[in-house]
Design a protein around this motif. Sequence first.
Motif, mmCIF file in Angstrom:
data_model
loop_
_atom_site.group_PDB
_atom_site.id
_atom_site.type_symbol
_atom_site.label_atom_id
_atom_site.label_comp_id
_atom_site.label_asym_id
_atom_site.label_seq_id
_atom_site.Cartn_x
_atom_site.Cartn_y
_atom_site.Cartn_z
ATOM 1 N N TYR A 57 15.746 32.368 -23.828
ATOM 2 C CA TYR A 57 14.647 31.416 -23.632
ATOM 3 C C TYR A 57 13.922 31.072 -24.930
ATOM 4 C CZ TYR A 57 10.616 29.075 -21.626
ATOM 5 O OH TYR A 57 9.652 28.147 -21.323
ATOM 6 N N ASN A 58 13.548 32.070 -25.729
ATOM 7 C CA ASN A 58 12.763 31.745 -26.927
ATOM 8 C C ASN A 58 13.585 30.959 -27.950
ATOM 9 O OD1 ASN A 58 14.309 33.876 -27.914
ATOM 10 N ND2 ASN A 58 12.573 35.078 -28.651
ATOM 11 N N LYS A 59 14.871 31.225 -28.022
ATOM 12 C CA LYS A 59 15.721 30.431 -28.924
ATOM 13 C C LYS A 59 15.856 29.000 -28.402
ATOM 14 C CE LYS A 59 18.007 30.619 -32.792
ATOM 15 N NZ LYS A 59 17.335 30.975 -34.060
ATOM 16 N N TRP A 60 15.880 28.849 -27.086
ATOM 17 C CA TRP A 60 15.909 27.536 -26.437
ATOM 18 C C TRP A 60 14.643 26.756 -26.764
ATOM 19 C CZ3 TRP A 60 18.899 24.190 -23.854
ATOM 20 C CH2 TRP A 60 18.352 23.341 -22.894
ATOM 21 N N ILE A 61 13.511 27.419 -26.696
ATOM 22 C CA ILE A 61 12.236 26.788 -27.030
ATOM 23 C C ILE A 61 12.229 26.346 -28.494
ATOM 24 C CG2 ILE A 61 9.767 27.247 -27.346
ATOM 25 C CD1 ILE A 61 10.661 26.717 -24.428
ATOM 26 N N GLU A 62 12.723 27.186 -29.379
ATOM 27 C CA GLU A 62 12.804 26.817 -30.789
ATOM 28 C C GLU A 62 13.695 25.589 -30.980
ATOM 29 O OE1 GLU A 62 15.187 28.371 -34.607
ATOM 30 O OE2 GLU A 62 13.956 29.939 -33.663
ATOM 31 N N PHE A 63 14.854 25.586 -30.331
ATOM 32 C CA PHE A 63 15.790 24.465 -30.441
ATOM 33 C C PHE A 63 15.155 23.162 -29.963
ATOM 34 C CE2 PHE A 63 18.521 22.061 -27.443
ATOM 35 C CZ PHE A 63 19.275 21.329 -28.356
ATOM 36 N N ARG A 64 14.504 23.194 -28.809
ATOM 37 C CA ARG A 64 13.915 21.967 -28.264
ATOM 38 C C ARG A 64 12.789 21.460 -29.167
ATOM 39 N NH1 ARG A 64 11.508 22.366 -23.584
ATOM 40 N NH2 ARG A 64 12.431 20.832 -22.165
ATOM 41 N N SER A 65 11.978 22.363 -29.695
ATOM 42 C CA SER A 65 10.908 21.951 -30.605
ATOM 43 C C SER A 65 11.479 21.417 -31.914
ATOM 44 C CB SER A 65 9.961 23.122 -30.879
ATOM 45 O OG SER A 65 9.264 23.488 -29.710
ATOM 46 N N MET A 66 12.519 22.062 -32.424
ATOM 47 C CA MET A 66 13.120 21.589 -33.670
ATOM 48 C C MET A 66 13.749 20.207 -33.491
ATOM 49 S SD MET A 66 13.323 22.388 -36.846
ATOM 50 C CE MET A 66 13.272 24.174 -37.110
ATOM 51 N N SER B 97 0.432 25.131 -24.336
ATOM 52 C CA SER B 97 1.377 24.690 -23.305
ATOM 53 C C SER B 97 2.455 23.761 -23.843
ATOM 54 C CB SER B 97 0.626 23.980 -22.169
ATOM 55 O OG SER B 97 0.092 22.740 -22.620
ATOM 56 N N ARG B 98 2.348 23.350 -25.107
ATOM 57 C CA ARG B 98 3.240 22.293 -25.601
ATOM 58 C C ARG B 98 4.638 22.786 -25.939
ATOM 59 N NH1 ARG B 98 1.648 18.642 -23.033
ATOM 60 N NH2 ARG B 98 2.730 17.106 -24.299
ATOM 61 N N TYR B 99 4.808 24.103 -26.035
ATOM 62 C CA TYR B 99 6.147 24.618 -26.306
ATOM 63 C C TYR B 99 7.140 24.158 -25.245
ATOM 64 C CZ TYR B 99 5.441 28.065 -22.600
ATOM 65 O OH TYR B 99 5.224 28.659 -21.390
ATOM 66 N N TYR C 102 8.197 32.688 -28.265
ATOM 67 C CA TYR C 102 8.280 32.219 -29.641
ATOM 68 C C TYR C 102 9.183 33.128 -30.482
ATOM 69 C CZ TYR C 102 4.123 29.638 -28.207
ATOM 70 O OH TYR C 102 3.240 28.821 -27.546
ATOM 71 N N THR C 103 10.144 32.522 -31.165
ATOM 72 C CA THR C 103 10.942 33.285 -32.120
ATOM 73 C C THR C 103 10.130 33.524 -33.387
ATOM 74 O OG1 THR C 103 11.844 31.328 -33.208
ATOM 75 C CG2 THR C 103 13.052 32.151 -31.286
ATOM 76 N N ALA C 104 10.643 34.381 -34.253
ATOM 77 C CA ALA C 104 9.977 34.630 -35.537
ATOM 78 C C ALA C 104 9.983 33.383 -36.414
ATOM 79 C CB ALA C 104 10.665 35.783 -36.256
#
Length: 431
Positions: free
Chosen positions: A261-270, A302-304, A323-325
């Motif tokens: 999940y956290n890597k997914w969140i990073e990918f979508r934000s990036m 909430s924006r993540y 959140y990832t590092a």
Amino acid sequence: MKKYFLLLALSFFAVACNTEENNTDNNDGKEIPLEPGNSGNKTNKPKAIWIDAHANFSRFATKSAITSYMEKIKDTGFNEIYLDVKPGIGYALYDSDILPKLEKWGTETVTRDWDYLSFWLEEAERLDIDVIASISAMGFGYTKDKQGIIYDDSRWDGKTQVEMKNSDPNNLVDIRNQTDVDAAMLNPCLPEVQTYVISIIEEIVTKYPKLKGFSLDYCRWYGGNYGFSDATIQAFQTYSGETVTTRNDIITSTGGIGRLYNKWIEFRSMTITNLITNISSKIKAINPGIELHLWASADWGSRYSVGQNWASKSYSPAASSIYTADYSKTGFADQLDVFVLGAYADAVWISENPGSVWSVENFVNTYDNYTKGDCKVYGSIPAYSYDNKATSDAVYLCMKHTDGLMVFEISHVINKNSWSAIKEGINRVEK
């Protein structure tokens, strides 16, 4: 922009934010005075009103209507407008060689033999008002009537956002087949989608050099459960180096946080940050003087879930299951000239909603914890939420604590007749 609907609860697994703020402005209900020492010293901050395409589609069918309301805007104290010129239906309210002209929306039809954006610019120049053109960056279809680019052109088949319903990998629904959404949105992780969106922005900035700025709305994933198409999963695997054996690796079958999940969140934000970075580069290459603006909800926590990390890259949330590092690398404040802080809270003062981040006062006092001075910030409020006193207070808070003001949106100001309340709020800081 359809933010005249109530703000959607965008995220699951909501992140708690620090809500403890000194209530320095609330005077226990007493009238707040004008700013001390400001007599005769007008700071002349940007003061803008948003003009939504859908809510005002017929209202501004004539040049005389535009002239009349522009003069009202000027008299109220506004010196900028945000003009919606490519709304979520995906058609154009400007002279486009890429998009069809917007002449019909639902049951409304408006035919013009003149350039809508050009006339607003002419009247704005006459009245010394700046214009920021706005587009729904990902919106290209009106799902209720199946109107828009994504229904007209088969090239967009398979390139819209897909929802995983009820955390079930076997229940994937294309957003263009849903009727309870603001707009059918394209998939931002696809290179052809990014290229298409940037070509529209390039056209507007090139054709209308008198624009002060360009604003992005709906530059995001639609919601936390969207982005589950095969194409997105493949892009995520390429980005992360991880293998998705089932979509429940991301969101579990019970709606919980999966192992990726956290890597997914990073990918979508990036994905969103890369798009904004490419847009900024294109705009500045055409005209370095045109500003890039973006509206998003003021609730950073909430924006993540929709991929909007509007913080500075120097803001680092603690690594967690969300959140990832490396999440801080997705911050995009440094790519903007202006962030329009959507303080769309029912409560104006912290004391009205203690223990919560959701008040205008809290949002306008805490945004710099995230942006850290990387861009200017305008406080933005929803005119539909308040009576006259609350409107004046909310305007006052935005004017006092941020670099400017944006009121959403003109149809609500008209319906509630809140012009005088807005003017009073401005004058409490500038007189």
